[in-house]
Write a protein that holds these residues in place. Structure first.
Motif, PDB file in Angstrom:
ATOM      1  N   MET A 168     -16.516  -7.731  31.162  1.00  0.00           N
ATOM      2  CA  MET A 168     -15.585  -8.831  31.426  1.00  0.00           C
ATOM      3  C   MET A 168     -15.097  -8.722  32.863  1.00  0.00           C
ATOM      4  O   MET A 168     -14.338  -7.826  33.216  1.00  0.00           O
ATOM      5  CB  MET A 168     -14.418  -8.756  30.446  1.00  0.00           C
ATOM      6  CG  MET A 168     -13.430  -9.851  30.604  1.00  0.00           C
ATOM      7  SD  MET A 168     -14.174 -11.428  30.200  1.00  0.00           S
ATOM      8  CE  MET A 168     -12.751 -12.445  30.186  1.00  0.00           C
ATOM      9  N   LEU A 169     -15.548  -9.651  33.711  1.00  0.00           N
ATOM     10  CA  LEU A 169     -15.297  -9.535  35.146  1.00  0.00           C
ATOM     11  C   LEU A 169     -14.352 -10.607  35.695  1.00  0.00           C
ATOM     12  O   LEU A 169     -14.517 -11.058  36.815  1.00  0.00           O
ATOM     13  CB  LEU A 169     -16.637  -9.587  35.896  1.00  0.00           C
ATOM     14  CG  LEU A 169     -17.653  -8.528  35.496  1.00  0.00           C
ATOM     15  CD1 LEU A 169     -18.982  -8.759  36.196  1.00  0.00           C
ATOM     16  CD2 LEU A 169     -17.112  -7.146  35.788  1.00  0.00           C
ATOM     17  N   TRP A 170     -13.370 -11.018  34.917  1.00  0.00           N
ATOM     18  CA  TRP A 170     -12.444 -12.027  35.417  1.00  0.00           C
ATOM     19  C   TRP A 170     -11.561 -11.430  36.506  1.00  0.00           C
ATOM     20  O   TRP A 170     -11.009 -10.351  36.368  1.00  0.00           O
ATOM     21  CB  TRP A 170     -11.563 -12.542  34.284  1.00  0.00           C
ATOM     22  CG  TRP A 170     -12.181 -13.647  33.477  1.00  0.00           C
ATOM     23  CD1 TRP A 170     -13.499 -13.814  33.204  1.00  0.00           C
ATOM     24  CD2 TRP A 170     -11.489 -14.711  32.838  1.00  0.00           C
ATOM     25  NE1 TRP A 170     -13.677 -14.925  32.419  1.00  0.00           N
ATOM     26  CE2 TRP A 170     -12.450 -15.500  32.182  1.00  0.00           C
ATOM     27  CE3 TRP A 170     -10.158 -15.078  32.748  1.00  0.00           C
ATOM     28  CZ2 TRP A 170     -12.124 -16.627  31.456  1.00  0.00           C
ATOM     29  CZ3 TRP A 170      -9.837 -16.201  32.007  1.00  0.00           C
ATOM     30  CH2 TRP A 170     -10.808 -16.975  31.387  1.00  0.00           C
ATOM     31  N   SER A 171     -11.404 -12.204  37.573  1.00  0.00           N
ATOM     32  CA  SER A 171     -10.510 -11.807  38.660  1.00  0.00           C
ATOM     33  C   SER A 171      -9.146 -12.465  38.425  1.00  0.00           C
ATOM     34  O   SER A 171      -9.018 -13.359  37.568  1.00  0.00           O
ATOM     35  CB  SER A 171     -11.086 -12.277  39.996  1.00  0.00           C
ATOM     36  OG  SER A 171     -11.030 -13.692  40.069  1.00  0.00           O
ATOM     37  N   PRO A 172      -8.127 -12.086  39.186  1.00  0.00           N
ATOM     38  CA  PRO A 172      -6.840 -12.781  39.063  1.00  0.00           C
ATOM     39  C   PRO A 172      -6.977 -14.291  39.321  1.00  0.00           C
ATOM     40  O   PRO A 172      -6.297 -15.101  38.684  1.00  0.00           O
ATOM     41  CB  PRO A 172      -5.967 -12.110  40.130  1.00  0.00           C
ATOM     42  CG  PRO A 172      -6.537 -10.735  40.251  1.00  0.00           C
ATOM     43  CD  PRO A 172      -8.021 -10.905  40.057  1.00  0.00           C
ATOM     44  N   GLY A 173      -7.890 -14.659  40.205  1.00  0.00           N
ATOM     45  CA  GLY A 173      -8.127 -16.084  40.461  1.00  0.00           C
ATOM     46  C   GLY A 173      -8.695 -16.807  39.245  1.00  0.00           C
ATOM     47  O   GLY A 173      -8.374 -17.979  39.011  1.00  0.00           O
ATOM     48  N   ASP A 174      -9.533 -16.107  38.478  1.00  0.00           N
ATOM     49  CA  ASP A 174     -10.068 -16.698  37.254  1.00  0.00           C
ATOM     50  C   ASP A 174      -8.954 -16.960  36.244  1.00  0.00           C
ATOM     51  O   ASP A 174      -8.921 -17.998  35.582  1.00  0.00           O
ATOM     52  CB  ASP A 174     -11.131 -15.786  36.630  1.00  0.00           C
ATOM     53  CG  ASP A 174     -12.381 -15.681  37.491  1.00  0.00           C
ATOM     54  OD1 ASP A 174     -12.714 -16.656  38.187  1.00  0.00           O
ATOM     55  OD2 ASP A 174     -13.024 -14.605  37.457  1.00  0.00           O
TER      56      ASP A 174
END
Length: 191
Positions: free
Chosen positions: A31-37
């Protein structure tokens, strides 16, 4: 329920929904969600919820509220899918920007129709037709060049997925049409 209570519910629902990918990010290595995601997802979810609350208040029957929900869901799904994986090829394919025309038709048309059921029906059918036309243009007319060329775009997959998305807009149009019918048994207030 007051408007401020409805907005608070939308905010709480958005926060709860964002806990799902947050938990996945903590426990699933891929799971590679960034804060921007998370920010983008929060804005889209809260915006869709708020849009539904505002539009559904303009109608007084179940069919209208259901049609508004389906229409808002169609817009949310269009944005989410386009940003996540793209509707034609990958999310990097510039042809995917054409799908903003569908949202423009839906938004501008809704204001022109003054959110009246019969006009909203026509707007949702127009958005469905725009979706089909944009898909045809993206696949057959506007051929990306250079680095944007994607030889692995599977035509059948793209047509089926985009046909399903166009059908969601059409279902919203049909429900708005039902909401405008005089004497409809759907002309009941939600409890």
């Amino acid at each position: 329920m007051t408007l401020s209570q409805s907005i608070l519910r939308v905010a709480l629902g958005t926060g709860l929904l964002l806990l799902i990918p947050l938990a996945a990010k903590l426990f699933v290595p891929g799971m590679l969600w960034s804060p921007g995601d998370f920010l983008a997802a929060g804005i889209m979810l809260f915006g869709a919820g708020l849009t539904f609350v505002l539009i559904s208040r303009m109608g007084d029957n179940t069919a209208y509220k259901l049609a508004a929900g389906v229409g808002v869901a169609a817009g949310l799904l269009l944005l989410w899918a386009n940003l996540a994986v793209g509707l034609v090829g990958s999310e990097d394919n510039p042809a995917n920007l054409l799908y903003l025309a569908v949202l423009a038709v839906a938004l501008i048309g809704s204001f022109v129709a003054r959110f009246r059921p019969r006009g909203m029906s026509n707007v949702m059918f127009a958005a469905s037709l725009t979706y089909i036309v944009v898909t045809a243009i993206a696949l057959f007319v506007w051929k990306p060049t250079g680095a944007a060329v994607e030889p692995n775009v599977h035509l059948l997959n793209v047509l089926v997925a985009n046909g399903a998305f166009a059908a969601i807009w059409a279902v919203s149009g049909w429900l708005f049409r039902r909401a405008s019918a005089p004497g409809s048994n759907l002309n009941q207030r939600l409890a």
